[in-house]
Design an enzyme around this catalytic site. Structure first.
Site, PDB file in Angstrom:
ATOM      1  N   HIS A 107      70.412 138.808  -0.506  1.00  0.00           N
ATOM      2  CA  HIS A 107      69.045 139.156  -0.898  1.00  0.00           C
ATOM      3  C   HIS A 107      68.123 139.337   0.296  1.00  0.00           C
ATOM      4  O   HIS A 107      66.901 139.267   0.149  1.00  0.00           O
ATOM      5  CB  HIS A 107      68.495 138.084  -1.846  1.00  0.00           C
TER       6      HIS A 107
ATOM      7  N   ALA B 194      74.043 118.876  -3.015  1.00  0.00           N
ATOM      8  CA  ALA B 194      74.853 119.525  -1.969  1.00  0.00           C
ATOM      9  C   ALA B 194      74.950 118.642  -0.729  1.00  0.00           C
ATOM     10  O   ALA B 194      76.030 118.484  -0.142  1.00  0.00           O
ATOM     11  CB  ALA B 194      74.228 120.872  -1.612  1.00  0.00           C
TER      12      ALA B 194
ATOM     13  N   GLY C 221      74.732 125.112  -5.469  1.00  0.00           N
ATOM     14  CA  GLY C 221      73.282 125.160  -5.655  1.00  0.00           C
ATOM     15  C   GLY C 221      72.744 126.450  -6.212  1.00  0.00           C
ATOM     16  O   GLY C 221      71.712 126.949  -5.744  1.00  0.00           O
ATOM     17  N   THR C 222      73.431 127.004  -7.221  1.00  0.00           N
ATOM     18  CA  THR C 222      72.867 128.180  -7.864  1.00  0.00           C
ATOM     19  C   THR C 222      72.921 128.020  -9.387  1.00  0.00           C
ATOM     20  O   THR C 222      73.867 127.464  -9.922  1.00  0.00           O
ATOM     21  CB  THR C 222      73.607 129.481  -7.433  1.00  0.00           C
ATOM     22  N   SER C 223      71.875 128.527 -10.037  1.00  0.00           N
ATOM     23  CA  SER C 223      71.850 128.449 -11.508  1.00  0.00           C
ATOM     24  C   SER C 223      72.783 129.496 -12.106  1.00  0.00           C
ATOM     25  O   SER C 223      73.120 129.451 -13.277  1.00  0.00           O
ATOM     26  CB  SER C 223      70.428 128.688 -12.015  1.00  0.00           C
TER      27      SER C 223
ATOM     28  N   GLN D 130      72.442 133.735  -1.454  1.00  0.00           N
ATOM     29  CA  GLN D 130      71.318 134.384  -2.145  1.00  0.00           C
ATOM     30  C   GLN D 130      70.008 134.024  -1.450  1.00  0.00           C
ATOM     31  O   GLN D 130      68.958 134.571  -1.788  1.00  0.00           O
ATOM     32  CB  GLN D 130      71.252 133.930  -3.604  1.00  0.00           C
ATOM     33  N   ASN D 131      70.080 133.083  -0.527  1.00  0.00           N
ATOM     34  CA  ASN D 131      68.879 132.581   0.132  1.00  0.00           C
ATOM     35  C   ASN D 131      68.450 133.497   1.276  1.00  0.00           C
ATOM     36  O   ASN D 131      69.273 134.208   1.855  1.00  0.00           O
ATOM     37  CB  ASN D 131      69.111 131.160   0.654  1.00  0.00           C
TER      38      ASN D 131
END
Ligand code: BV8
Length: 259
Positions: A122, A240, A196-198, A104-105
């Site tokens: 993204h 991470a 590392g994602t909500s 997503q980064n």
């Protein structure tokens, strides 16, 4: 710190996997010094909501403010290097037959660390396009270095519309080919490693759920529980850059033990 038996169990899932999909969010770049999306923004940007700035509405309302925010972030990204987590994910390719990173980064750090298959769900802060895609979608625009130092959004040389970062904003659809490959990866992987994602931003947040539905194991790495945790096969609580090298070492040891 993560319990050894959880690490060993996660490593054995990876050791048995022919295909691993790695879904990452802003947390994987935290230890490269890049702020996450939902933690308080620092300095000048503390009073802005990233979700408002990362939107077409926000850009239309104030293109120069949004441009300045991205130039500020591009400055941070340009100073950042991949951290131990990015390197461990890249090294996974030496121990698992097929690895695809679904990030997503927009910072490009997975590619810099050596990951060879990266789907940028993204987009990328390093690429720019005409806001009207006047020559077709996307109309990528090469900018001179001075444009990246300016706090004014530049204009497209073809049609005079504003130039914008080639990223997917809230309210915009992800590129069809990218989202197709991402959902195919989720449906065909044996293990999805979620780092590392909500787990709140759709449609990326559905990928771990799809992986579970198709019978994959889901391993989550995050210092805090997220929207993904409730359907993870294993939740490795920690950062991470700490957990992934340890997980990779446990996988290497199992591979060596297997001869
Ligand atoms: C779309 C690019 C069709 C720009 C980004 C269905 C249901 C509900 C809402 C929607 C839905 N479908 C669509 C929506 C609307 C919206 C959405 O999901 N809203 C959410 C907030 C409810 N989605 C969209 O608009 C998407 N488009 O679906 O098109 C459509 C269109 C219109 C209407 C309907 C449908 C487009 C979304 C893409 C937005 N662009 N980024 C930019 O970066 O500037 S998203 C942005 O959030 C970033 O990419 C970021 O990566 C991403 C997700 O956030 P996270 O990565 O998870 O980061 P976050 O800060 O949240 O969490 C960090 C995590 O790291 C935390 O868990 C923390 O604990 C952890 N952490 C911290 N330190 C560490 C760590 N982990 C490991 N190690 C550490 N050291």
């Amino acid at each position: 710190m993560v319990a050894d038996n959880d690490l060993a169990e996660a490593a054995s899932m990876l050791a048995a996997a022919g295909k691993v999909a790695v879904l990452t969010g802003a947390g994987v770049s935290k230890e490269s010094g890049l702020p996450t999306f939902r933690e308080p923004q620092t300095g000048l940007w503390a009073r802005y909501d990233p979700q408002k700035l990362a939107s077409l509405e926000g850009f239309r309302h104030d293109p120069h403010l949004v441009w300045s925010w991205y130039m500020y972030r591009l400055g941070l990204v340009s100073q950042a290097s991949p951290n131990a987590a990015h390197h461990a994910i890249a090294q996974l390719e030496s121990l698992v037959p097929e690895v695809v990173v679904l990030t997503q980064n927009i910072d490009g750090l997975h590619q810099q660390a050596g990951s060879s298959r990266v789907e940028e769900l993204h987009g990328s802060i390093r690429r720019f396009k005409c806001a009207a895609d006047c020559q077709g979608a996307p109309t990528v625009i090469k900018l001179p270095p001075e444009a990246l130092q300016s706090d004014r959004a530049p204009h497209c040389p073809h049609c005079d519309e504003f130039v914008r970062p080639d990223v997917v904003w809230f309210g915009e659809t992800l590129p069809g080919d990218v989202i197709d490959r991402a959902f195919t990866a989720a449906a065909t992987c044996n293990v999805m490693l979620v780092v590392g994602t909500s787990g709140v931003v759709q449609p990326a947040a559905s990928l771990p759920f799809v992986a579970r539905q198709y019978g994959a194991d889901v391993i989550e790495v995050n210092p805090q529980r997220s929207e993904v945790t409730r359907y993870a096969s294993i939740y490795l609580q920690g950062s991470a850059a700490e957990v992934l090298p340890a997980l990779f070492a446990a996988l290497q040891a199992q591979r060596a033990g297997a001869g």
